[in-house]
Design an enzyme around this catalytic site. Structure first.
Site, PDB file in Angstrom:
ATOM      1  N   GLY A  72     -97.820 -28.749  29.146  1.00 51.22           N
ATOM      2  CA  GLY A  72     -97.645 -27.434  28.577  1.00 51.22           C
ATOM      3  C   GLY A  72     -98.068 -27.312  27.047  1.00 51.22           C
ATOM      4  O   GLY A  72     -98.443 -26.239  26.347  1.00 51.22           O
ATOM      5  N   TYR A  85     -98.496  13.372   7.880  1.00 47.46           N
ATOM      6  CA  TYR A  85     -97.722  12.515   9.050  1.00 47.46           C
ATOM      7  C   TYR A  85     -97.570  13.630  10.007  1.00 47.46           C
ATOM      8  O   TYR A  85     -96.793  14.757  10.045  1.00 47.46           O
ATOM      9  CB  TYR A  85     -96.409  12.232   8.559  1.00 47.46           C
ATOM     10  CG  TYR A  85     -95.669  11.763   9.801  1.00 47.46           C
ATOM     11  CD1 TYR A  85     -95.911  10.760  10.587  1.00 47.46           C
ATOM     12  CD2 TYR A  85     -94.257  12.467  10.374  1.00 47.46           C
ATOM     13  CE1 TYR A  85     -95.187  10.284  11.666  1.00 47.46           C
ATOM     14  CE2 TYR A  85     -93.592  12.243  11.309  1.00 47.46           C
ATOM     15  CZ  TYR A  85     -94.040  10.978  11.943  1.00 47.46           C
ATOM     16  OH  TYR A  85     -93.272  10.669  13.137  1.00 47.46           O
ATOM     17  N   ARG A 131     -93.466 -33.558  15.650  1.00 43.80           N
ATOM     18  CA  ARG A 131     -94.667 -33.212  14.447  1.00 43.80           C
ATOM     19  C   ARG A 131     -94.865 -32.034  14.244  1.00 43.80           C
ATOM     20  O   ARG A 131     -95.642 -31.527  13.359  1.00 43.80           O
ATOM     21  CB  ARG A 131     -95.868 -34.318  15.144  1.00 43.80           C
ATOM     22  CG  ARG A 131     -95.756 -35.739  14.417  1.00 43.80           C
ATOM     23  CD  ARG A 131     -96.815 -36.342  14.911  1.00 43.80           C
ATOM     24  NE  ARG A 131     -96.794 -36.559  16.538  1.00 43.80           N
ATOM     25  CZ  ARG A 131     -97.695 -36.937  17.201  1.00 43.80           C
ATOM     26  NH1 ARG A 131     -98.953 -37.386  16.531  1.00 43.80           N
ATOM     27  NH2 ARG A 131     -97.732 -37.107  18.600  1.00 43.80           N
ATOM     28  N   SER A 133    -102.643  23.190   2.796  1.00 39.34           N
ATOM     29  CA  SER A 133    -102.262  21.769   2.271  1.00 39.34           C
ATOM     30  C   SER A 133    -100.649  21.780   1.903  1.00 39.34           C
ATOM     31  O   SER A 133    -100.152  22.900   1.552  1.00 39.34           O
ATOM     32  CB  SER A 133    -102.947  21.332   0.883  1.00 39.34           C
ATOM     33  OG  SER A 133    -104.253  21.157   1.418  1.00 39.34           O
ATOM     34  N   ALA A 142    -104.382  18.538   3.687  1.00 42.16           N
ATOM     35  CA  ALA A 142    -103.700  17.344   3.179  1.00 42.16           C
ATOM     36  C   ALA A 142    -102.366  17.660   2.931  1.00 42.16           C
ATOM     37  O   ALA A 142    -101.963  18.764   2.343  1.00 42.16           O
ATOM     38  CB  ALA A 142    -104.432  17.204   1.757  1.00 42.16           C
ATOM     39  N   LYS A 190     -92.267 -26.813  21.125  1.00 43.50           N
ATOM     40  CA  LYS A 190     -93.553 -26.815  20.897  1.00 43.50           C
ATOM     41  C   LYS A 190     -94.493 -25.988  21.693  1.00 43.50           C
ATOM     42  O   LYS A 190     -95.355 -25.286  21.360  1.00 43.50           O
ATOM     43  CB  LYS A 190     -94.222 -28.376  20.941  1.00 43.50           C
ATOM     44  CG  LYS A 190     -95.584 -28.231  20.932  1.00 43.50           C
ATOM     45  CD  LYS A 190     -96.203 -29.760  20.488  1.00 43.50           C
ATOM     46  CE  LYS A 190     -95.917 -30.562  21.725  1.00 43.50           C
ATOM     47  NZ  LYS A 190     -96.683 -32.089  21.680  1.00 43.50           N
TER      48      LYS A 190
HETATM   49  C1  UD1 Z   1     -99.743 -39.144  27.824  1.00 43.68           C
HETATM   50  C2  UD1 Z   1    -100.500 -40.156  28.780  1.00 43.68           C
HETATM   51  C3  UD1 Z   1    -101.629 -40.740  28.211  1.00 43.68           C
HETATM   52  C4  UD1 Z   1    -102.871 -39.791  27.915  1.00 43.68           C
HETATM   53  C5  UD1 Z   1    -101.912 -38.616  26.921  1.00 43.68           C
HETATM   54  C6  UD1 Z   1    -103.083 -37.423  26.704  1.00 43.68           C
HETATM   55  C7  UD1 Z   1     -98.511 -41.241  29.900  1.00 43.68           C
HETATM   56  C8  UD1 Z   1     -97.550 -42.503  30.135  1.00 43.68           C
HETATM   57  N1  UD1 Z   1     -99.516 -41.189  28.923  1.00 43.68           N
HETATM   58  O1  UD1 Z   1     -99.513 -39.812  26.595  1.00 43.68           O
HETATM   59  O2  UD1 Z   1    -102.365 -41.587  29.026  1.00 43.68           O
HETATM   60  O3  UD1 Z   1    -103.691 -40.193  27.196  1.00 43.68           O
HETATM   61  O4  UD1 Z   1    -100.914 -38.204  27.420  1.00 43.68           O
HETATM   62  O5  UD1 Z   1    -102.513 -36.515  25.833  1.00 43.68           O
HETATM   63  O6  UD1 Z   1     -98.317 -40.345  30.766  1.00 43.68           O
HETATM   64  N2  UD1 Z   1     -93.190 -35.042  28.549  1.00 43.68           N
HETATM   65  C9  UD1 Z   1     -92.192 -34.806  29.212  1.00 43.68           C
HETATM   66  N3  UD1 Z   1     -91.191 -35.381  29.372  1.00 43.68           N
HETATM   67  C10 UD1 Z   1     -91.210 -36.826  28.917  1.00 43.68           C
HETATM   68  C11 UD1 Z   1     -92.409 -37.245  28.068  1.00 43.68           C
HETATM   69  C12 UD1 Z   1     -93.282 -36.190  28.118  1.00 43.68           C
HETATM   70  O7  UD1 Z   1     -92.035 -33.480  29.489  1.00 43.68           O
HETATM   71  O8  UD1 Z   1     -90.254 -37.600  29.010  1.00 43.68           O
HETATM   72  C13 UD1 Z   1     -94.452 -34.049  28.310  1.00 43.68           C
HETATM   73  C14 UD1 Z   1     -94.559 -33.814  27.101  1.00 43.68           C
HETATM   74  O9  UD1 Z   1     -93.855 -32.660  26.700  1.00 43.68           O
HETATM   75  C15 UD1 Z   1     -96.272 -33.291  26.875  1.00 43.68           C
HETATM   76  C16 UD1 Z   1     -96.629 -34.299  27.892  1.00 43.68           C
HETATM   77  O10 UD1 Z   1     -95.598 -34.792  28.870  1.00 43.68           O
HETATM   78  O11 UD1 Z   1     -96.409 -32.036  27.271  1.00 43.68           O
HETATM   79  C17 UD1 Z   1     -97.341 -35.480  27.613  1.00 43.68           C
HETATM   80  O12 UD1 Z   1     -96.235 -36.369  26.693  1.00 43.68           O
HETATM   81  P1  UD1 Z   1     -96.677 -37.367  25.470  1.00 43.68           P
HETATM   82  O13 UD1 Z   1     -95.382 -37.974  25.035  1.00 43.68           O
HETATM   83  O14 UD1 Z   1     -97.343 -36.340  24.254  1.00 43.68           O
HETATM   84  O15 UD1 Z   1     -97.575 -38.352  26.184  1.00 43.68           O
HETATM   85  P2  UD1 Z   1     -98.509 -39.374  25.397  1.00 43.68           P
HETATM   86  O16 UD1 Z   1     -97.751 -40.452  24.950  1.00 43.68           O
HETATM   87  O17 UD1 Z   1     -99.292 -38.643  24.401  1.00 43.68           O
END
Ligand code: UD1
Ligand code: CA
Length: 455
Positions: free
Chosen positions: A103, A365, A17, A404, A379, A24
Site C-alpha cells: 500500500g 456576485y 517515520r 453598475s 460592475a 501512512k
Molecule cells: C520488505 C521486504 C524486502 C524488500 C522491501 C521493499 C520482507 C521480509 N522484506 O522489507 O525484501 O526489499 O520490503 O520495500 O518482506 N506490512 C504489513 N504487516 C507487517 C509488516 C509489513 O502490512 O507485519 C506492510 C507494510 O505496511 C508495508 C509492507 O508490508 O506496506 C512492507 O513492510 P516493510 O516493513 O516496509 O518491509 P521492509 O522491511 O521494508
C-alpha cells in the site's frame, strides 16, 4: 487456463517515520491516497479478488476507502510481511494466482504487473531492480548458474550478500496453494523476529519451482514511501510524467515543473498552460484553450478557444467556446458560460447559466441566476439570492442591461431588453424594454457652506 487472480495489498504497517497521526497509506500522491493508487492499479488487472491487509489505523483506512470490491483482512499485530499475507489467505480460494502489492508503493504500472504475473502454478515471480545503493532492501541471492536461490534481508545478510545490488521490490506473484502450504511453515528466528514473506523463495527452490524475475520500466514504479521526503520525490516524478503526457498530447506547458495535476486532465491540441496552475478532479480543455498563471481548475469543461486569465478559480463549471474568464474570477459549481461570454476580475458566480455573448466584467456576485444572450451586468452588481433561509432565482432575459452597483433581490425577473439604472435595488419584476430605477433622487444644493474647523 490461467488461474483467477487475487491481489493482496499489504497496508498494516504504522509508518512511524511519517511522523503523522494519519495512517501512512492514506497520505496522498497527486491528491489521492497512496492506497487508492494501488487499488486502482489492481482494478486494471481483471482480478477475481482484491484483498487489503490493514492494522494500524484500520478503521480510518476502511472509512476513507469506500470500496465494495475490497475484502479487508485485519492484521492486529504486525509480525511481518509473511504473517500479513497469511491474514488474507482464508479469503482466497486454493485455485488462485496471488499477487502481493504494498500500500505504500503507489506508482507501479499495470503493464509491469501484468508482465510479472504468470498463468502457471509452478512459477514464483518476483519483481526486482538493480540499485546503486541497495541499503535497506532484501537482496536477491543467486547461485553460480545465475538462478535465484533466496532473498536475504539486509539485517540478516553477510557482508558478501550486502554487496549484492539486485534487490527485492516486495512485489511478487505465486499460486495460492503454495502460500497455503508454505506460510504456516515460516519461522521468525531472524534478526527482526518477523515472519518474512521473502523466506518463501528458498522454499520454492527446495520444492523445484521455477523462480522468475521481472523488472519495472523505471525504479520510481517500485519506490516505497517511508517518510515525507520520499513522498515528495514520488509526487514530483508523477507530476513530471503527467507533464510529459500532456505535452505529447499537444499542450504547451510554459514550465513543465510548475504544473500540478491531481486528477484527470485531458487536452486538445494547441492548449497553452502557463505556470503554477493546479488541476483537480476531471478537467477537459478543448483545442486552443489558454490558461493563465496561477489558476486552480477543478471538475471543469472548457470549450475551444476559451481564455482563462491569471489567478482564476474554476470549480464544477463549464466554459463555452471563445469565452474569457478572469483575471481573478471565481466560477463556482453549476456555472455554465455559453460561447463568447466574459466574466472578468473579482466576479464570483454560482449556479449561474450565462447566455451567449453576455458579460459580467467586474466586481460582481451572480448566484442562482439565469442570464439570456447579450446581457450586460455592470460592475458591482449583486444577486441577493439568499434570505438567510432559502435561495431564490434571478432571471435576466436576452439583451438586459444592468447598471453598475445594482442589487437584484431574488426572486426577480428582468424581461427582454430592459434596463436597470445604476445603483438600483430591484425588488420587483421588470417588464420587457422598461427602464427601472430604484434609488434616491439626487438633490443639488447650490452655494453649500462647507463645515469649518472649530477654533
Ligand atoms: C520488505 C521486504 C524486502 C524488500 C522491501 C521493499 C520482507 C521480509 N522484506 O522489507 O525484501 O526489499 O520490503 O520495500 O518482506 N506490512 C504489513 N504487516 C507487517 C509488516 C509489513 O502490512 O507485519 C506492510 C507494510 O505496511 C508495508 C509492507 O508490508 O506496506 C512492507 O513492510 P516493510 O516493513 O516496509 O518491509 P521492509 O522491511 O521494508
Ligand atoms: Ca519498506
Amino acid at each position: 487456463m490461467a488461474l483467477p487472480l487475487h491481489v493482496v495489498i499489504l497496508a498494516a504497517g504504522q509508518g512511524s517515520r511519517m511522523k503523522s497521526h494519519q495512517p501512512k497509506v492514506l497520505h496522498g500522491v497527486a491528491g489521492k491516497p497512496m492506497l487508492h493508487h494501488v487499488i486502482d492499479t489492481a482494478r486494471t488487472l481483471n482480478a477475481a479478488g482484491i484483498h487489503g491487509v490493514i492494522g494500524h489505523g484500520a478503521e480510518q483506512v476502511r472509512a476513507t476507502t469506500p470500496a465494495e470490491d475490497i475484502q479487508w483482512a485485519l492484521q492486529s499485530e504486525q509480525l511481518g510481511t509473511g504473517h500479513a499475507v497469511a491474514q488474507a489467505l482464508p479469503n482466497i480460494p486454493d485455485e488462485a494466482q496471488v499477487l502481493v502489492l504494498y500500500g505504500d508503493v503507489p506508482l507501479t504500472r499495470s503493464d509491469t504487473l501484468a508482465k510479472l504475473v504468470s498463468d502457471r502454478d509452478d512459477i514464483l515471480s518476483i519483481l526486482t531492480v538493480h540499485l546503486d545503493n541497495p541499503d535497506g532492501y532484501g537482496r536477491i541471492v543467486r547461485n553460480s548458474a545465475g538462478e535465484v536461490q533466496s532473498i536475504v534481508e539486509q539485517k540478516d545478510a553477510t557482508e558478501e550478500q550486502k554487496a549484492i545490488r539486485e534487490v527485492n521490490t516486495g512485489i511478487l506473484s505465486i499460486a495460492g496453494k503454495h502460500l497455503k502450504a508454505w506460510l504456516p511453515r515460516l519461522s521468525n528466528s531472524n534478526a527482526q523476529g518477523e515472519y518474512y514473506l521473502t523466506d518463501i523463495i528458498a522454499m520454492a527452490v527446495t520444492e523445484g519451482l521455477k523462480v522468475e524475475v521481472a523488472h519495472p520500466v523505471t525504479d520510481f514504479e517500485v519506490q516505497g514511501v517511508n517518510n515525507r521526503v520520499q513522498l515528495a520525490e514520488l509526487e514530483r516524478w508523477y507530476q513530471r510524467q503527467q507533464a510529459i503526457e500532456l505535452m505529447t498530447a499537444g499542450a504547451t506547458l510554459m514550465d513543465p515543473a510548475r504544473l500540478d495535476v491531481r486528477g484527470q486532465l485531458t487536452v486538445g491540441s494547441d492548449v497553452i498552460i502557463d505556470v503554477n496552475v493546479v488541476f483537480e478532479g476531471r478537467v477537459e480543455l478543448a483545442d486552443g484553450v489558454s490558461i493563465g498563471p496561477g489558476c486552480i481548475i477543478r471538475d471543469a469543461r472548457i470549450a475551444k478557444g476559451a481564455v482563462v486569465h491569471a489567478h482564476s478559480i474554476i470549480d464544477g463549471a463549464e466554459v463555452g467556446a471563445d469565452a474569457q474568464v478572469g483575471p481573478f474570477a471565481r466560477l463556482r459549481p453549476g456555472t455554465v458560460l455559453a460561447a463568447h461570454t466574459k466574466v472578468g476580475n473579482f466576479v464570483e458566480t454560482k449556479k449561474a447559466v450565462v447566455g451567449e455573448g453576455s458579460k459580467i466584467n467586474h466586481l460582481s456576485y451572480v448566484g442562482d441566476a439565469t442570464l439570456g444572450a447579450g446581457v450586460n451586468v455592470g460592475a458591482g452588481t449583486i444577486t441577493c439570492n439568499y434570505d438567510g433561509v432559502n435561495k431564490y432565482q434571478t432571471v435576466l432575459e436576452d439583451g438586459v442591461f444592468v447598471g453598475s452597483n445594482t442589487a437584484l433581490v431574488a426572486p426577480v425577473t428582468v424581461a427582454k431588453g430592459a434596463t436597470i439604472g445604476a445603483g438600483s435595488t430591484i425588488t420587483r419584476d421588470v417588464s420587457a424594454d422598461e427602464l427601472a430605477v430604484a434609488r434616491g433622487r439626487q438633490h443639488n444644493i447650490p452655494d453649500w457652506q462647507k463645515p469649518r474647523k472649530k477654533s
